[in-house]
Design a protein around this motif. Sequence first.
Motif, PDB file in Angstrom:
ATOM      1  N   LEU A 249       5.936   5.489  -1.158  1.00  0.00           N
ATOM      2  CA  LEU A 249       5.211   6.762  -1.109  1.00  0.00           C
ATOM      3  C   LEU A 249       4.078   6.814  -2.125  1.00  0.00           C
ATOM      4  CD1 LEU A 249       8.197   9.208  -0.623  1.00  0.00           C
ATOM      5  CD2 LEU A 249       6.452   8.585   1.051  1.00  0.00           C
ATOM      6  N   GLN A 250       4.309   6.289  -3.320  1.00  0.00           N
ATOM      7  CA  GLN A 250       3.262   6.308  -4.340  1.00  0.00           C
ATOM      8  C   GLN A 250       2.112   5.367  -3.988  1.00  0.00           C
ATOM      9  OE1 GLN A 250       5.540   5.664  -7.948  1.00  0.00           O
ATOM     10  NE2 GLN A 250       5.585   7.860  -8.348  1.00  0.00           N
ATOM     11  N   ALA A 251       2.385   4.320  -3.246  1.00  0.00           N
ATOM     12  CA  ALA A 251       1.305   3.449  -2.779  1.00  0.00           C
ATOM     13  C   ALA A 251       0.479   4.158  -1.709  1.00  0.00           C
ATOM     14  CB  ALA A 251       1.888   2.148  -2.224  1.00  0.00           C
ATOM     15  N   LYS A 252       1.135   4.972  -0.899  1.00  0.00           N
ATOM     16  CA  LYS A 252       0.444   5.698   0.165  1.00  0.00           C
ATOM     17  C   LYS A 252      -0.276   6.934  -0.364  1.00  0.00           C
ATOM     18  CE  LYS A 252       1.203   7.587   4.771  1.00  0.00           C
ATOM     19  NZ  LYS A 252       2.117   7.734   5.883  1.00  0.00           N
ATOM     20  N   TYR A 253       0.355   7.626  -1.300  1.00  0.00           N
ATOM     21  CA  TYR A 253      -0.194   8.859  -1.876  1.00  0.00           C
ATOM     22  C   TYR A 253      -0.295   8.688  -3.394  1.00  0.00           C
ATOM     23  CZ  TYR A 253       1.481  10.613   2.633  1.00  0.00           C
ATOM     24  OH  TYR A 253       1.727  10.794   3.972  1.00  0.00           O
ATOM     25  N   ILE A 254      -1.402   8.141  -3.849  1.00  0.00           N
ATOM     26  CA  ILE A 254      -1.605   7.804  -5.257  1.00  0.00           C
ATOM     27  C   ILE A 254      -1.349   8.995  -6.179  1.00  0.00           C
ATOM     28  CG2 ILE A 254      -3.296   6.952  -6.937  1.00  0.00           C
ATOM     29  CD1 ILE A 254      -2.472   4.846  -4.878  1.00  0.00           C
ATOM     30  N   LYS A 255      -1.735  10.188  -5.761  1.00  0.00           N
ATOM     31  CA  LYS A 255      -1.605  11.375  -6.612  1.00  0.00           C
ATOM     32  C   LYS A 255      -0.151  11.789  -6.847  1.00  0.00           C
ATOM     33  CE  LYS A 255      -6.156  13.279  -5.718  1.00  0.00           C
ATOM     34  NZ  LYS A 255      -6.914  14.453  -5.316  1.00  0.00           N
ATOM     35  N   LEU A 256       0.787  11.238  -6.107  1.00  0.00           N
ATOM     36  CA  LEU A 256       2.201  11.543  -6.353  1.00  0.00           C
ATOM     37  C   LEU A 256       2.623  11.119  -7.753  1.00  0.00           C
ATOM     38  CD1 LEU A 256       4.273  10.719  -3.136  1.00  0.00           C
ATOM     39  CD2 LEU A 256       3.869  12.941  -4.182  1.00  0.00           C
ATOM     40  N   LYS A 257       1.973  10.091  -8.292  1.00  0.00           N
ATOM     41  CA  LYS A 257       2.309   9.605  -9.628  1.00  0.00           C
ATOM     42  C   LYS A 257       2.059  10.662 -10.692  1.00  0.00           C
ATOM     43  CE  LYS A 257       1.396   4.798  -8.491  1.00  0.00           C
ATOM     44  NZ  LYS A 257       0.617   3.601  -8.769  1.00  0.00           N
ATOM     45  N   ASP A 258       1.185  11.613 -10.409  1.00  0.00           N
ATOM     46  CA  ASP A 258       0.836  12.657 -11.378  1.00  0.00           C
ATOM     47  C   ASP A 258       1.755  13.872 -11.294  1.00  0.00           C
ATOM     48  OD1 ASP A 258      -1.319  11.034 -12.108  1.00  0.00           O
ATOM     49  OD2 ASP A 258      -2.677  12.041 -10.717  1.00  0.00           O
ATOM     50  N   LEU A 259       2.628  13.913 -10.311  1.00  0.00           N
ATOM     51  CA  LEU A 259       3.478  15.083 -10.100  1.00  0.00           C
ATOM     52  C   LEU A 259       4.898  14.838 -10.584  1.00  0.00           C
ATOM     53  CD1 LEU A 259       2.462  16.125  -6.463  1.00  0.00           C
ATOM     54  CD2 LEU A 259       1.588  17.023  -8.623  1.00  0.00           C
ATOM     55  N   GLY A 260       5.508  15.899 -11.072  1.00  0.00           N
ATOM     56  CA  GLY A 260       6.919  15.846 -11.408  1.00  0.00           C
ATOM     57  C   GLY A 260       7.715  16.386 -10.234  1.00  0.00           C
ATOM     58  N   PHE A 261       8.764  15.695  -9.851  1.00  0.00           N
ATOM     59  CA  PHE A 261       9.605  16.160  -8.751  1.00  0.00           C
ATOM     60  C   PHE A 261      10.946  15.458  -8.799  1.00  0.00           C
ATOM     61  CE2 PHE A 261       6.811  12.801  -7.172  1.00  0.00           C
ATOM     62  CZ  PHE A 261       7.707  11.882  -6.657  1.00  0.00           C
ATOM     63  N   GLN A 262      11.899  16.031  -8.074  1.00  0.00           N
ATOM     64  CA  GLN A 262      13.209  15.418  -7.924  1.00  0.00           C
ATOM     65  C   GLN A 262      13.341  14.904  -6.494  1.00  0.00           C
ATOM     66  OE1 GLN A 262      15.647  18.786  -9.316  1.00  0.00           O
ATOM     67  NE2 GLN A 262      16.343  17.379 -10.908  1.00  0.00           N
ATOM     68  N   ILE A 263      14.274  14.001  -6.315  1.00  0.00           N
ATOM     69  CA  ILE A 263      14.480  13.409  -4.996  1.00  0.00           C
ATOM     70  C   ILE A 263      15.895  13.728  -4.533  1.00  0.00           C
ATOM     71  CG2 ILE A 263      14.527  11.265  -3.670  1.00  0.00           C
ATOM     72  CD1 ILE A 263      12.558  10.125  -5.741  1.00  0.00           C
ATOM     73  N   ALA A 264      15.985  14.176  -3.292  1.00  0.00           N
ATOM     74  CA  ALA A 264      17.292  14.462  -2.691  1.00  0.00           C
ATOM     75  C   ALA A 264      17.476  13.569  -1.466  1.00  0.00           C
ATOM     76  CB  ALA A 264      17.386  15.923  -2.283  1.00  0.00           C
ATOM     77  N   GLN A 265      18.699  13.123  -1.292  1.00  0.00           N
ATOM     78  CA  GLN A 265      19.068  12.351  -0.103  1.00  0.00           C
ATOM     79  C   GLN A 265      20.195  13.116   0.581  1.00  0.00           C
ATOM     80  OE1 GLN A 265      19.702   7.790   0.780  1.00  0.00           O
ATOM     81  NE2 GLN A 265      21.210   8.478  -0.686  1.00  0.00           N
TER      82      GLN A 265
END
Length: 77
Positions: free
Chosen positions: A36-52
């Motif tokens: 996802l970070q390779a596809k959406y470079i700006k994701l690296k600048d955001l704080g978030f949690q991941i749920a599965q």
Amino acid sequence: MQITIKYFGQIVEVTHKTEETLEVSGNQIADVLNTLQAKYIKLKDLGFQIAQNQELVSLNTKISGAEIALLPPFAGG
């Protein structure tokens, strides 16, 4: 492996999507995040949690479900 990724809040502003299905190689949540970070470079600048499957997980968690969500920080009271 194909995984459905759901986006919420400010993450939608970066991806311009609320949901998508991606082909991901690897078997850990970190592999999904790298894709996802390779596809959406700006994701690296955001704080978030991941749920599965609607449960918060860490980056070294093995992919065991077909749905992953990126959740921005929530405030509540």
